[in-house]
Every structure is written in structure tokens, then in C-alpha cells.
Design a protein around this motif. Structure first.
Motif, mmCIF file in Angstrom:
data_model
loop_
_atom_site.group_PDB
_atom_site.id
_atom_site.type_symbol
_atom_site.label_atom_id
_atom_site.label_comp_id
_atom_site.label_asym_id
_atom_site.label_seq_id
_atom_site.Cartn_x
_atom_site.Cartn_y
_atom_site.Cartn_z
ATOM 1 N N LYS A 85 51.983 30.225 34.733
ATOM 2 C CA LYS A 85 52.803 31.438 34.747
ATOM 3 C C LYS A 85 53.385 31.782 33.373
ATOM 4 N N ALA A 86 53.899 30.763 32.690
ATOM 5 C CA ALA A 86 54.577 30.976 31.414
ATOM 6 C C ALA A 86 53.656 31.595 30.361
ATOM 7 N N SER A 87 52.348 31.348 30.471
ATOM 8 C CA SER A 87 51.422 31.896 29.477
ATOM 9 C C SER A 87 50.914 33.283 29.870
ATOM 10 N N ASN A 88 51.481 33.844 30.942
ATOM 11 C CA ASN A 88 51.145 35.202 31.379
ATOM 12 C C ASN A 88 49.653 35.524 31.460
ATOM 13 N N PRO A 89 48.898 34.770 32.222
ATOM 14 C CA PRO A 89 47.473 35.084 32.347
ATOM 15 C C PRO A 89 47.274 36.412 33.073
ATOM 16 N N LYS A 90 46.248 37.150 32.659
ATOM 17 C CA LYS A 90 45.979 38.437 33.309
ATOM 18 C C LYS A 90 44.875 38.309 34.352
ATOM 19 N N HIS A 91 43.916 37.482 34.011
ATOM 20 C CA HIS A 91 42.753 37.354 34.895
ATOM 21 C C HIS A 91 42.586 35.895 35.299
ATOM 22 N N ILE A 92 42.746 35.629 36.577
ATOM 23 C CA ILE A 92 42.486 34.253 36.984
ATOM 24 C C ILE A 92 41.326 34.193 37.979
ATOM 25 N N ALA A 93 40.599 33.113 37.899
ATOM 26 C CA ALA A 93 39.455 32.929 38.794
ATOM 27 C C ALA A 93 39.673 31.673 39.624
ATOM 28 N N LEU A 94 39.384 31.780 40.920
ATOM 29 C CA LEU A 94 39.414 30.609 41.794
ATOM 30 C C LEU A 94 37.965 30.260 42.084
ATOM 31 N N TYR A 95 37.596 29.037 41.809
ATOM 32 C CA TYR A 95 36.230 28.644 42.100
ATOM 33 C C TYR A 95 36.243 27.516 43.134
ATOM 34 N N PHE A 96 35.761 27.857 44.331
ATOM 35 C CA PHE A 96 35.634 26.858 45.389
ATOM 36 C C PHE A 96 34.280 26.178 45.217
ATOM 37 N N THR B 272 29.570 35.460 44.472
ATOM 38 C CA THR B 272 28.856 34.215 44.720
ATOM 39 C C THR B 272 28.711 33.504 43.391
ATOM 40 N N LEU B 273 29.259 32.301 43.322
ATOM 41 C CA LEU B 273 29.239 31.535 42.083
ATOM 42 C C LEU B 273 28.799 30.113 42.370
ATOM 43 N N LYS B 274 27.869 29.639 41.552
ATOM 44 C CA LYS B 274 27.573 28.206 41.541
ATOM 45 C C LYS B 274 28.212 27.668 40.273
ATOM 46 N N ALA B 275 28.125 26.391 40.054
ATOM 47 C CA ALA B 275 28.793 25.797 38.889
ATOM 48 C C ALA B 275 28.318 26.432 37.581
ATOM 49 N N SER B 276 27.044 26.841 37.530
ATOM 50 C CA SER B 276 26.530 27.446 36.301
ATOM 51 C C SER B 276 27.241 28.768 36.019
ATOM 52 N N GLY B 277 27.320 29.610 37.057
ATOM 53 C CA GLY B 277 27.979 30.920 36.920
ATOM 54 C C GLY B 277 29.461 30.778 36.655
ATOM 55 N N ALA B 278 30.083 29.828 37.322
ATOM 56 C CA ALA B 278 31.523 29.617 37.132
ATOM 57 C C ALA B 278 31.811 29.230 35.684
ATOM 58 N N GLY B 279 30.923 28.450 35.113
ATOM 59 C CA GLY B 279 31.087 28.041 33.724
ATOM 60 C C GLY B 279 30.977 29.204 32.763
ATOM 61 N N ARG B 280 30.217 30.214 33.130
ATOM 62 C CA ARG B 280 30.019 31.365 32.246
ATOM 63 C C ARG B 280 31.034 32.471 32.495
ATOM 64 N N LYS B 281 31.878 32.287 33.516
ATOM 65 C CA LYS B 281 32.830 33.340 33.907
ATOM 66 C C LYS B 281 33.959 33.435 32.884
ATOM 67 N N LYS B 282 34.078 34.626 32.278
ATOM 68 C CA LYS B 282 35.165 34.845 31.313
ATOM 69 C C LYS B 282 36.454 35.117 32.077
ATOM 70 N N CYS B 283 37.507 34.375 31.767
ATOM 71 C CA CYS B 283 38.804 34.626 32.402
ATOM 72 C C CYS B 283 39.873 33.849 31.645
ATOM 73 N N ASP B 284 41.135 34.149 31.948
ATOM 74 C CA ASP B 284 42.224 33.432 31.263
ATOM 75 C C ASP B 284 42.399 32.041 31.851
ATOM 76 N N VAL B 285 42.274 31.972 33.167
ATOM 77 C CA VAL B 285 42.401 30.671 33.828
ATOM 78 C C VAL B 285 41.316 30.540 34.885
ATOM 79 N N MET B 286 40.606 29.447 34.842
ATOM 80 C CA MET B 286 39.646 29.138 35.906
ATOM 81 C C MET B 286 40.218 27.955 36.688
ATOM 82 N N LEU B 287 40.495 28.209 37.964
ATOM 83 C CA LEU B 287 41.021 27.137 38.813
ATOM 84 C C LEU B 287 39.890 26.627 39.698
ATOM 85 N N VAL B 288 39.520 25.387 39.491
ATOM 86 C CA VAL B 288 38.450 24.798 40.293
ATOM 87 C C VAL B 288 39.066 24.030 41.451
#
Ligand code: BES
Ligand code: MN
Ligand code: ZN
Length: 478
Positions: free
Chosen positions: A95-106, A7-23
Motif C-alpha cells: 500500500k505504502a508504495s501506491n501501486p496502480k496495477h496489481i496482478a493476482l496469479y493463481f 488465462t495465464l500460465k507461469a510463462s505469461g505471468a512472468g511476462r505480465k507488466k504490472c506494479d505488483v504481481m501476487l502469486v
């Protein structure tokens, strides 16, 4: 790949450590004072991100946010088509930057089918085949976090989506394997390996056992190859024995050359995908192993090669099927229906609640429906409705085709009870009419997946369909 739901709100999503955050932005976005939300509001206001669905903005190391890269994409009303496009675009971008951890934030809770589709789309977009390559450039994305304002209401859909991916990827792997790496014997080993999971048992019948059963149609196809046939029987026992099972029958031709009615050389390699029906059955069992639902399922896989040779079955040969019906084999390339008809007769012994066969059966189906929907055949209205519904929830679609008796006229012959081919007209339907003759004892459906199970061209490879469809159908019967 590891998936986690939070469960993520915008505040939590902003603090989420990851290689790519897709909003995944929808029209309903309402800003709040958090850093992520403020950033989104300002890119919208400036016009740097257009309102139009599909618009995308890629930001490197956004100030005040924990992600290394932020991608904001417009998904309009957040429906399946837009979300699929958005994820495909974003994953091919990073893809080219080989991210390991991606987050999807709806920013807004998605509908269940949209969430499921999001998961399968990330898996699909990041999939790489490596098995028979020496330089193994494996998938970089190892971890996928999915966040939304209220995740608990979608927990079981999430679980199902993750299980479906396990099944889809197993089906893809086996369908993609070259035909010398996926022989009937090796396919049987893959089925036996599934029996290590709770509630799954596997039995494999060899030529001798199949001969004893009188499977003359199946044996006729197999006799041209030096690779021995296998008849695979998988069982998932999640319910008491008294519960009638659903039986899935998957076409397992590990290579279809056409036999004596040989196919043209161009693209013949693609006929390694002719065991995609079988692969989808293995995939469904992998997903059942993960979910452990309360139902009984039987998987039947008649598997062999279809090759020309001195012992091959010839056009004009008449064989006797396990049902007792005689079949004139006018075209040895119409082999799928021959292996399936004996499996369909074998299915009777399980007193099935329903039998569904899955087969890359006809080129005519590719012409009729392309790669969008699988051809679906059944005379049972409830089963048809159940499959249409499962198609929508899994976004693994099918479409009902007719079974009028008039179509069976084409299969009449002077020399046997039935011929294995009609003419060219309605080839997808006459194939189904052939199978229907062997299904009188139970409720039956047939899926022709020749167009949906694999892709040609640059994206050549298996799709893992219709694992998602079958799984949703089965779980709705629980
Ligand atoms: N495996 C093929 C069907 C197929 C063709 C699947 C193209 C995927 C792509 C099947 O065994 C076959 O050869 N069917 C024949 C039937 C015909 C001889 C009546 C076909 O479709 O040409
Ligand atoms: Mn064929
Ligand atoms: Zn075939």
C-alpha cells in the motif's frame, strides 16, 4: 477500479507488466522451466519461502520477470480463509508504495467462491473514504488483473464478483457518509440516480403520500425531526410483469439518536450507519444494473431520522400502523421495527415471491453473532436453505435464528395490539417476532445486520454487507 480476467500460465505471468504481481501458491504447485516457475521452485527449495500457509516472500525487480515487484504467498489448499489472509497481507504490504496495477496469479484455478472473495478482498483492502475530506488521498490501485491457467470456466463468476464490488462500494459510500450528508432526501436522490440505468425505475413518496397510506408507525418515528421523511420505491424490471418480484426492504434511519429514549453520548455518531440496510438495497440495485439479469426486484426504503424534540413520539404513545394493528411505543429507540412494519405492509401490493428485510435492528444481534454472520430469520425452509447457500458462495455469511411463538409473549401489552419492545432477553428474536406480525401474506425473511454492516474501532466504517449475500440469493432465483 478496473478488473480484467485472463488465462495465464507461469510463462505469461512472468511476462505480465504490472506494479505488483501476487502469486497465490497452493500445495499443488508443479514447476515448469519458465523463469517465474523456476524462481518459485528455487525459493521453495532454499526454504526462503516456508510451506506453511500464510508464508510470504517479497521480491523487488525480479530478474527476467516483467513485474516491478513480486510477492509469493502460500495459500495451503487455496481455500477462502487462506486466500483472504494472503491478499490482505499482500495489499497492506504494498500500500505504502501506491501501486496502480496489481496482478493476482493463481497457479491453480481457484473455486468460484475463492475467486469472488479474492476480488472483493482486493477492493476492500484498497478502499479509502474520501468524500468529505479536502485532501483526497484516493485509492492507488486502479487496475487489477486476475490470471489463472483456465479463466474461461470462471468468466461469469468473475463478472458477478465485479458487479458485487460496484454494489458493495455504493453501499459503503452511503453508509459511511455523515448523517448531514446522507439525509432521507439525499438518500432518495441516490435512489433516483440509479434510475438512469436500464430497467430501473424509482418513485419517492413524501410525508403527504405516506400519511395517505396510513403509515402511522413510520410517521411516528419521523415526527421528531425537521428533516422530512422519504419512502423510496425502486424497481428493477428484468422479467415480464407477470413474474412475481422479490421485495427487499431496507431500514433507512439516517441517524438514530434513540429519540426520547435517548442513547448514551459515547459512540452515538455510529448511529449514522443505521441506514446500512437501505444502503445495501441501493448496492444490490447497482449490481443488478450492471448484470441485467432476468428477474424482477422491488426495493423499499422507509427513511427518516430518529430525534428527540417537542414533537417527538413519547414512550407510552400508541400509534396505528398501516396494517391496522395498534402499537404501544414503550421505547422510542426501537424505531427500526416501526418504520419497517409499514414498509412490510406496503410490500403486499407487489404479490411478492418473497420479501426480505435488511436492518441494523438490534444491539442484541451484535452480542449474539458479532461481525461474522448476520442474523437470519425465516419460517420458510427453502428460503433459509437459499440464504445459507448464497452466504457460502458470496462469503457474506448469515446464520438461522429461531422464531418460536413463545418469544412473542414479551411483546404483549394492556394498551395496544402489540408493544414495540420486549425485555432484554433474546432482544434480537423479539424484534424479529414484532416484524413477523406484519408479514402474514407472503414468504418472508429478516436479516439483522447490526453486527456485520459496519466496523468499530480503528477500522471504523461500513462493510457493504450484505450486498454480496442478497445478490447471490437473487441471482439463484433467476
Ligand atoms: N439501531 C439500533 C440497533 C443497533 C445498536 C445497531 C447497536 C447497531 C449497533 C436500534 O434502533 C436500537 O436502538 N435498538 C435497541 C432496541 C431496544 C430498545 C429494544 C437496542 O438494540 O438497544
Ligand atoms: Mn434505535
Ligand atoms: Zn436504529
Amino acid at each position: 477500479m478496473n478488473f480484467e480476467l485472463s488465462t495465464l500460465k507461469a510463462s505469461g505471468a512472468g511476462r505480465k507488466k504490472c506494479d505488483v504481481m501476487l502469486v497465490l501458491l497452493t500445495e499443488a504447485f508443479t514447476p515448469d522451466p519458465t523463469p517465474l516457475s523456476t524462481l518459485i521452485a528455487s525459493v521453495l527449495k532454499s526454504g526462503d519461502l516456508a510451506e506453511k500457509p500464510g508464508s510470504l516472500l517479497d521480491i523487488y525487480r525480479p530478474a527476467g520477470l516483467a513485474c516491478a515487484r513480486l510477492i509469493i504467498v502460500q495459500t495451503g489448499d487455496g481455500g477462502v480463509a487462506e486466500v483472504r489472509k494472503a491478499i490482505n497481507a499482500a495489499v497492506s504490504l504494498v500500500k505504502a508504495s501506491n501501486p496502480k496495477h496489481i496482478a493476482l496469479y493463481f497457479v491453480q484455478n481457484p473455486d468460484a467462491p475463492v475467486l469472488r472473495l479474492a476480488l472483493t478482498t482486493v477492493a476492500e483492502a484498497s478502499y479509502v473514504y474520501v468524500t468529505t475530506k479536502t485532501k483526497k488521498e484516493e485509492r492507488s490501485i486502479k487496475r487489477v488483473t486476475v490470471g489463472m491457467p483456465n479463466s474461461s470456466v470462471l468468466a461469469s463468476d468473475f463478472e458477478r464478483g465485479v458487479a458485487a464490488i460496484l454494489g458493495i462500494e455504493l453501499a459503503k459510500e452511503w453508509a459511511n457518509l455523515p448523517p448531514n450528508h446522507a439525509t432521507p432526501s439525499l438518500l432518495a436522490k441516490a435512489a433516483q440516480a440509479l434510475a438512469k440505468f436500464p430497467r430501473i425505475v424509482c418513485e419517492v413518496l413524501d410525508s403527504k403520500a405516506v400519511a395517505k397510506l396510513g403509515m402511522g408507525a413510520f410517521m411516528a418515528v419521523a415526527q421528531g425531526s425537521h428533516e422530512p421523511l422519504r419512502f423510496i420505491v425502486l424497481r428493477y424490471n428484468g422479467s415480464p410483469k407477470s413474474t412475481d418480484p422479490v421485495v427487499l426492504v431496507g431500514k433507512g434511519i439516517t441517524f438514530d439518536s434513540g429519540g426520547i429514549s435517548i442513547k448514551p453520548a459515547a459512540d452515538m455518531d455510529e448511529m449514522k450507519f443505521d441506514m446500512s440496510g437501505a444502503a445495501s438495497v441501493l448496492g444490490v440495485f447497482r449490481a443488478l444494473a450492471d448484470l441485467q439479469p432476468k428477474l424482477n426486484v422491488v426495493g423499499l426504503i422507509p427513511s427518516c431520522e430518529n430525534l428527540p424534540g417537542g414533537r417527538s413520539v413519547k414512550p407510552g404513545d400508541v400509534v396505528t400502523s398501516m396494517s391496522g394493528q395498534t402499537i404501544e411505543i414503550l421505547n422510542t429507540d426501537a424505531e427500526g421495527r416501526l418504520v419497517l412494519c409499514d414498509a412490510l405492509t406496503y410490500a403486499e401490493r407487489f404479490k411478492p415471491r418473497a420479501v426480505v428485510d435488511i436492518a441494523t435492528l438490534t444491539g442484541a444481534c451484535v452480542i449474539a453473532l458479532g461481525g461474522v454472520r448476520s442474523g437470519f430469520f425465516s419460517t420458510d425452509d427453502a428460503l433459509t436453505a437459499a440464504f445459507l447457500k448464497a452466504g457460502e458462495s458470496s462469503q457474506d455469511l448469515c446464520w438461522p435464528m429461531p422464531l418460536d411463538e413463545e418469544y412473542a409473549e414479551a411483546l404483549k401489552t394492556n394498551f395496544a395490539d402489540v408493544a414495540n419492545v420486549g425485555g432484554r432477553p433474546a432482544g434480537v428474536i423479539t424484534a424479529a417476532k414484532f416484524l413477523q406480525r406484519f408479514t402474514e401474506k407472503y414468504v418472508w425473511a429478516h436479516l439483522d445486520i447490526a453486527g456485520t454492516a459496519w466496523k468499530t474501532g480503528l477500522a471504523k466504517g461500513a462493510t457493504g454487507r450484505p450486498v454480496g449475500l442478497l445478490l447471490d440469493y437473487l441471482l439463484a432465483t433467476e
